[in-house]
Design a protein around this motif. Structure first.
Motif: not given
Length: 219
Positions: A60-61, A64-65, A67-68, A89-90, A92-94
């Motif tokens: 997940i981390d 998120k990196r 997508r940022r 969560e998955g 929504n994290s992208g």
């Protein structure tokens, strides 16, 4: 399409890699996030298959990196976590899709194709060039109404060329689609597969831009 598998389980990772490699896609397999970060900096992938529980951190981390950055590479999560909260969560994290282990490899293929179609966004999945018809979602090719049987790598070359009909696709880009990261590539590999493809769909259909690459167009 070139696919990255991020999975530390030897059995699952090996099965997924071999299954994908048997089709029209190139595939790379890494077993931790450190290697995943490294190869995604060096290679532009068409899709990432991502485990969540990895030896050096959370998938997940990593997502998120990505997508940022922003990095819009499609991601399908492959995980044993089957709670609704984990799925939420998955996504929504992208993530683009979420597949719970154990899964059927046929279903994985269907999910990959579904995500690829969404990103292609083609309102006209069947492309026509004179008497040549190419159905991307179904991976079917017809010439003068007759089915043309392509190998996985022949389809990989054609798939690149039809993404932008008339535009030149570089030799390096085709090599990238044909082989996994770090594989040895013969100097004439691209020429061999382009030649085979020409024999099947028409010699004049694929044009050579000398020293640059190839493009697909009308005869």
């Amino acid at each position: 399409m070139r696919i990255l598998v991020v999975e530390d389980d030897e059995t699952i990772g090996g099965a997924v890699r071999d299954h994908i490699a048997a089709g029209p896609h190139a595939v790379d397999w890494v077993k931790n996030l450190t290697d995943a970060e490294e190869v995604t900096r060096a290679v532009q992938y068409g899709l990432i298959l991502l485990d969540l529980q990895l030896p050096d951190g959370s998938g997940i981390d990593f997502l998120k990196r990505l997508r940022r950055k922003p990095d819009e590479t499609p991601v399908i999560i492959l995980t044993a976590r089957d709670q609704i909260s984990d799925r939420i969560e998955g996504l929504n994290s992208g993530a683009d899709d979420y597949l719970v282990k154990p899964f059927n490899l046929g279903e994985l293929t269907a999910r990959i194709l579904a995500v690829a179609r969404r990103y292609a966004g083609s309102p006209q999945p069947t492309l026509r060039f004179d008497d040549l018809e190419i159905d991307q979602p179904q991976r079917r090719v017809k010439l003068a109404g007759k089915d043309v049987i392509l190998t996985g790598r022949e389809w990989a070359v054609l798939d690149l060329l039809i993404t932008r009909p008339g535009a030149i696709v570089s030799k390096d880009k085709i090599e990238e689609a044909l082989y996994a990261f770090g594989s040895e590539i013969e100097s004439n590999t691209v020429e061999v597969y382009v030649s085979r493809l020409r024999k099947k769909i028409g010699k004049d259909r694929i044009r050579t831009a000398r020293g640059v690459g190839y493009c697909l167009g009308e005869r």
